[in-house]
Motif scaffolding. Structure first.
Motif, PDB file in Angstrom:
ATOM      1  N   SER A 112      35.412  39.977  46.126  1.00 37.07           N
ATOM      2  CA  SER A 112      35.359  40.365  44.979  1.00 37.07           C
ATOM      3  C   SER A 112      35.928  41.616  44.973  1.00 37.07           C
ATOM      4  CB  SER A 112      35.182  40.136  44.444  1.00 37.07           C
ATOM      5  OG  SER A 112      35.312  39.730  43.066  1.00 37.07           O
ATOM      6  N   SER A 113      36.070  42.181  43.819  1.00 37.12           N
ATOM      7  CA  SER A 113      36.535  43.706  43.386  1.00 37.12           C
ATOM      8  C   SER A 113      35.815  44.759  41.796  1.00 37.12           C
ATOM      9  CB  SER A 113      37.910  43.824  43.470  1.00 37.12           C
ATOM     10  OG  SER A 113      38.036  45.510  43.349  1.00 37.12           O
ATOM     11  N   ASN A 114      35.960  45.902  42.766  1.00 35.67           N
ATOM     12  CA  ASN A 114      34.974  46.360  40.866  1.00 35.67           C
ATOM     13  C   ASN A 114      35.822  46.863  39.809  1.00 35.67           C
ATOM     14  OD1 ASN A 114      36.596  49.489  40.706  1.00 35.67           O
ATOM     15  ND2 ASN A 114      36.112  48.691  42.939  1.00 35.67           N
ATOM     16  N   HIS A 115      37.578  45.889  40.367  1.00 34.42           N
ATOM     17  CA  HIS A 115      38.345  45.875  39.458  1.00 34.42           C
ATOM     18  C   HIS A 115      37.851  44.801  38.667  1.00 34.42           C
ATOM     19  CE1 HIS A 115      39.932  49.780  40.911  1.00 34.42           C
ATOM     20  NE2 HIS A 115      40.020  49.213  42.617  1.00 34.42           N
ATOM     21  N   TYR A 137      46.313  43.665  37.384  1.00 39.59           N
ATOM     22  CA  TYR A 137      46.433  41.933  37.845  1.00 39.59           C
ATOM     23  C   TYR A 137      45.230  41.432  38.975  1.00 39.59           C
ATOM     24  CZ  TYR A 137      50.249  42.242  34.445  1.00 39.59           C
ATOM     25  OH  TYR A 137      51.295  42.255  33.271  1.00 39.59           O
ATOM     26  N   TYR A 138      45.950  42.149  39.715  1.00 40.14           N
ATOM     27  CA  TYR A 138      44.608  41.942  40.931  1.00 40.14           C
ATOM     28  C   TYR A 138      43.211  42.067  40.625  1.00 40.14           C
ATOM     29  CZ  TYR A 138      42.107  43.981  44.987  1.00 40.14           C
ATOM     30  OH  TYR A 138      40.914  44.154  45.172  1.00 40.14           O
ATOM     31  N   GLY A 139      43.043  42.768  39.412  1.00 35.75           N
ATOM     32  CA  GLY A 139      41.058  42.504  38.986  1.00 35.75           C
ATOM     33  C   GLY A 139      40.704  41.510  38.588  1.00 35.75           C
TER      34      GLY A 139
HETATM   35  C1  15L Z   1      40.023  47.854  45.498  1.00 34.82           C
HETATM   36  O1  15L Z   1      39.502  46.811  45.164  1.00 34.82           O
HETATM   37  C2  15L Z   1      41.003  48.039  46.640  1.00 34.82           C
HETATM   38  O2  15L Z   1      40.803  46.851  47.137  1.00 34.82           O
HETATM   39  C3  15L Z   1      40.439  48.973  46.973  1.00 34.82           C
HETATM   40  O3  15L Z   1      42.726  49.941  47.882  1.00 34.82           O
HETATM   41  C4  15L Z   1      40.084  50.865  46.036  1.00 34.82           C
HETATM   42  O4  15L Z   1      41.231  50.510  45.384  1.00 34.82           O
HETATM   43  C5  15L Z   1      39.085  50.225  45.704  1.00 34.82           C
HETATM   44  O5  15L Z   1      39.123  48.521  44.960  1.00 34.82           O
HETATM   45  C6  15L Z   1      38.083  50.910  44.417  1.00 34.82           C
HETATM   46  O6  15L Z   1      38.254  51.299  43.432  1.00 34.82           O
HETATM   47  O7  15L Z   1      38.161  52.403  44.720  1.00 34.82           O
END
Ligand code: 15L
Length: 264
Positions: A112-115, A137-139
């Motif tokens: 998952s991601s901070n996004h 849309y990615y987050g």
């Molecule tokens: C992510 O989720 C991305 O995959 C990566 O490309 C970076 O942009 C990272 O977050 C970020 O927030 O630095």
């Protein structure tokens, strides 16, 4: 136990993080099934096999997961893109991964991601149960993945570890990454623990090194026995003033992703 009893499937194996994980886990003696839509750019290590596959292809994902005890889901679009580009790999692909996990009784470790929480302001300190505030849309697709994992846990008992990864790059390169950086070696040990931990249920872990400027606090790391060893603090001197000049980017935790097509 340092080696899982069953093979481990890694999606997104050809990406930057997938390649790091492949090297680290293969060296630890794990049996890996690697997959990606792009060819694997390195020599395939001992104990691993690579199969080119599209996350949109549910049958291929089911076949790849046969007999696996864990799926490390690092595949899909990894930056902000238009909705139609994210939809197939990141939403339908997730469904295929979770269906495969359900059939195999496998655990999912989801990149998952901070996004997922990018529109929280940088002045806030967040715990794992904070509101989702996706910054694109990615987050949004990553938040959907966490919710899908929650559904498969509640309904089918499929375990998940959601790694809300900050910025996993070789070195932090700007002021924001003094808060969000996750070193490759902290990432690799995080994934290792996520698979080897006895019972995880449905756990959220902030994927960041031991950065004193972190935006994030409580999570489930004690449950899996992980603590980061690296820190972005050593780069503070050279990066403190390295800001973008964009007020939206600098205001929110998601940084540049927040500023894309911002029209409020
Ligand atoms: C992510 O989720 C991305 O995959 C990566 O490309 C970076 O942009 C990272 O977050 C970020 O927030 O630095």
């Amino acid at each position: 136990m340092t080696v899982p009893a069953k093979p481990v499937l890694l999606t997104g194996a050809s990406g930057a993080l997938g390649r790091q994980l492949t090297r680290f886990l293969a060296e630890a003696g794990w049996t890996l099934r690697l997959t990606d839509i792009a060819p694997f750019p390195d020599p395939v290590p001992k104990g691993a096999t690579f199969t080119k596959a599209d996350l949109n292809d549910g049958v291929a994902i089911l076949r790849l997961a046969e007999g696996c005890g864990a799926i490390l889901h690092f595949g899909g679009v990894s930056v902000e893109r238009p909705f139609e580009e994210v939809l197939g790999p990141n939403i339908r692909g997730l469904y295929h991964v979770y269906e495969a996990a359900r059939r195999e009784g496998a655990r999912v470790v989801f990149a998952s991601s901070n996004h997922t929480i990018g529109f929280h302001e940088r002045s806030e300190r967040l715990d794992h149960d904070c509101d989702f505030r996706p910054d694109g849309y990615y987050g949004l697709a990553k938040a959907y993945g966490e919710l899908m994992g929650r559904l498969y846990w509640d309904k089918h008992g499929v375990e998940s570890v959601f790694l809300r990864i900050g910025s996993s790059v070789p070195e932090p390169v700007n002021n924001r990454m003094l808060s969000t950086w996750l070193s490759y070696s902290d990432l690799c040990r995080l994934v290792e623990r996520s698979v080897l931990a006895e019972r995880v249920g449905c756990a959220v872990i902030w994927g960041a090194s031991n950065n004193s400027r972190t935006f994030w606090r409580k999570d489930a790391r004690a449950r899996i026995g992980w603590a980061p060893l690296d820190s972005a603090d050593t780069f503070a001197g050279q990066l403190a003033g390295k800001v973008s000049g964009d007020p939206v980017e600098e205001r929110y935790q998601g940084g540049p992703f927040c500023a894309i097509e911002y029209s409020r």
